[in-house]
Motif scaffolding. Structure first.
Motif, PDB file in Angstrom:
ATOM      1  N   LYS A 133     -51.426 -54.386  45.477  1.00  0.00           N
ATOM      2  CA  LYS A 133     -50.419 -55.419  45.177  1.00  0.00           C
ATOM      3  C   LYS A 133     -49.870 -55.274  43.766  1.00  0.00           C
ATOM      4  CE  LYS A 133     -51.029 -57.664  49.095  1.00  0.00           C
ATOM      5  NZ  LYS A 133     -51.446 -56.390  49.720  1.00  0.00           N
ATOM      6  N   VAL A 134     -50.557 -54.488  42.945  1.00  0.00           N
ATOM      7  CA  VAL A 134     -50.134 -54.339  41.549  1.00  0.00           C
ATOM      8  C   VAL A 134     -48.716 -53.783  41.488  1.00  0.00           C
ATOM      9  CG1 VAL A 134     -50.483 -52.937  39.465  1.00  0.00           C
ATOM     10  CG2 VAL A 134     -52.427 -54.048  40.578  1.00  0.00           C
ATOM     11  N   ASP A 135     -47.857 -54.485  40.775  1.00  0.00           N
ATOM     12  CA  ASP A 135     -46.480 -54.033  40.639  1.00  0.00           C
ATOM     13  C   ASP A 135     -46.056 -54.283  39.195  1.00  0.00           C
ATOM     14  OD1 ASP A 135     -44.356 -52.765  41.746  1.00  0.00           O
ATOM     15  OD2 ASP A 135     -43.410 -54.575  42.540  1.00  0.00           O
ATOM     16  N   GLY A 165     -35.889 -46.321  33.675  1.00  0.00           N
ATOM     17  CA  GLY A 165     -35.674 -47.119  34.881  1.00  0.00           C
ATOM     18  C   GLY A 165     -36.523 -46.703  36.072  1.00  0.00           C
ATOM     19  N   LYS A 166     -37.559 -45.870  35.822  1.00  0.00           N
ATOM     20  CA  LYS A 166     -38.417 -45.410  36.925  1.00  0.00           C
ATOM     21  C   LYS A 166     -39.620 -46.332  37.120  1.00  0.00           C
ATOM     22  CE  LYS A 166     -37.409 -40.508  37.042  1.00  0.00           C
ATOM     23  NZ  LYS A 166     -37.966 -39.176  36.883  1.00  0.00           N
ATOM     24  N   LEU A 167     -40.237 -46.222  38.286  1.00  0.00           N
ATOM     25  CA  LEU A 167     -41.454 -46.991  38.547  1.00  0.00           C
ATOM     26  C   LEU A 167     -42.536 -46.572  37.561  1.00  0.00           C
ATOM     27  CD1 LEU A 167     -41.367 -46.730  42.430  1.00  0.00           C
ATOM     28  CD2 LEU A 167     -41.159 -48.839  41.108  1.00  0.00           C
ATOM     29  N   ASP A 168     -43.273 -47.537  37.052  1.00  0.00           N
ATOM     30  CA  ASP A 168     -44.243 -47.267  35.991  1.00  0.00           C
ATOM     31  C   ASP A 168     -45.613 -46.891  36.569  1.00  0.00           C
ATOM     32  OD1 ASP A 168     -45.533 -47.027  33.621  1.00  0.00           O
ATOM     33  OD2 ASP A 168     -45.357 -49.136  33.029  1.00  0.00           O
ATOM     34  N   VAL A 169     -45.671 -45.692  37.144  1.00  0.00           N
ATOM     35  CA  VAL A 169     -46.926 -45.235  37.758  1.00  0.00           C
ATOM     36  C   VAL A 169     -48.016 -45.065  36.703  1.00  0.00           C
ATOM     37  CG1 VAL A 169     -48.019 -43.316  39.007  1.00  0.00           C
ATOM     38  CG2 VAL A 169     -45.801 -44.194  39.757  1.00  0.00           C
ATOM     39  N   GLY A 170     -47.644 -44.481  35.557  1.00  0.00           N
ATOM     40  CA  GLY A 170     -48.630 -44.274  34.488  1.00  0.00           C
ATOM     41  C   GLY A 170     -49.227 -45.590  33.999  1.00  0.00           C
TER      42      GLY A 170
END
Ligand code: ZN
Length: 292
Positions: free
Chosen positions: A95-97, A105-110
């Motif tokens: 659920k972590v977002d 503007g990219k998803l913050d995977v790191g």
């Protein structure tokens, strides 16, 4: 459209590249585990590289387990693949977002995985002890972490790109590539590839533009005469079964099972990878104990 892995050689065998489109795999993981966009990208990237690494094992009964234990809020990420590239996986907290990264503007995977921690690679070739490798996490962005693993632990110069594009309907595109230099690769090939990679688009965008895997392999290597050796269609697949659960119950020991029987009417075992549920009643547990 089915997912595909292609296995190619460029520059007359001096460079090996495997490319994968993994949209179906990542979409299945997203739905199964109800993943947020950030978690979809994180687990999706791990599933993508794990599928390629499984496929590289080649031997029938071999498997690979890749695990990332970072200090970010998503917790532990786990993926397991067989030698056909079929893969399964799950995350600690799907659920972590996180907000999109301000810089690009990219998803913050790191940010979700964490910048500190360890990457574990467990290769089981089906003969003898599994091989266990580990390296520290570099950025939590996953592709960089695996590139570092191959450079330091396996001493193979490798370029890895992994990408997952998420929109409001789910996974729009996903895939990646793993390029390795063979020992006879020279300056000429290396500088050509460096030049190509400098200006390259993200792999998820190339896939979203409907470029074929072969086209992507040619763009990455810069070799128009690249040869595709093999294609395979990997899937998100779990091989859990009632029999395997039974073996797991036997493994916990007779005494412990008898204690469970005393306390519980029935027990339920849930598969972390695919959420399948296996129920064992007290009578069924007793039958297992009798056989021990
Ligand atoms: Zn399962």
């Amino acid at each position: 459209m089915k997912d595909v892995i292609i296995d190619c050689l460029a520059y007359n065998g001096k460079v090996s590249i495997k490319c994968i489109s993994s949209r179906e795999i990542v979409e299945k993981a997203r739905k199964l585990h109800d993943l947020s966009p950030t978690a979809s990208a994180a687990l999706g990237r791990l599933l993508t590289i794990t599928s390629i690494m499984g496929y590289e094992l080649k031997t029938e009964e071999a498997s690979i387990t890749n695990q990332i234990k970072g200090n970010g809020p998503i917790g532990i990420l786990t993926a397991v693949a067989d030698s056909k590239g079929n893969v399964k996986g799950y995350v600690g907290d799907g659920k972590v977002d996180l907000p999109l990264r301000k810089s690009d503007g990219k998803l913050d995977v790191g940010g979700a995985v964490g910048k500190q921690g360890m990457l574990y690679i467990i290769k089981d070739l089906g003969i003898g002890k599994p091989y266990v490798g580990m390296t520290p996490i570099v950025s939590g962005e996953i592709a960089e972490d695996f590139t570092n693993y191959f450079a330091t632990s396996e001493q193979t110069p490798t370029v890895i790109a992994l990408g997952v594009l998420v929109d409001k309907n789910g996974i729009k595109s996903a895939g990646g590539y793993k390029l390795s230099l063979m020992p006879d690769a020279g300056e000429e090939e290396i500088s050509k590839i460096e030049e190509q990679i400098k200006n390259i688009e993200p792999v998820s965008r190339m896939l979203d533009e409907n470029k074929t895997l072969e086209e992507i392999a040619k763009i990455v290597t810069g070799d128009e005469n690249l040869k595709v050796l093999e294609r395979t269609e990997p899937k998100f697949e779990c091989n859990c079964s009632r029999e395997k659960c039974e073996k797991g119950l036997i493994a916990i020991g007779k005494k412990e099972l008898e204690d469970i029987i005393k306390e519980e009417e029935k027990i339920q075992i849930e598969c972390n990878f695919c959420n399948s549920k296996y129920v064992f009643t007290r009578e069924e547990l007793q039958e297992i104990v009798v056989k021990m």
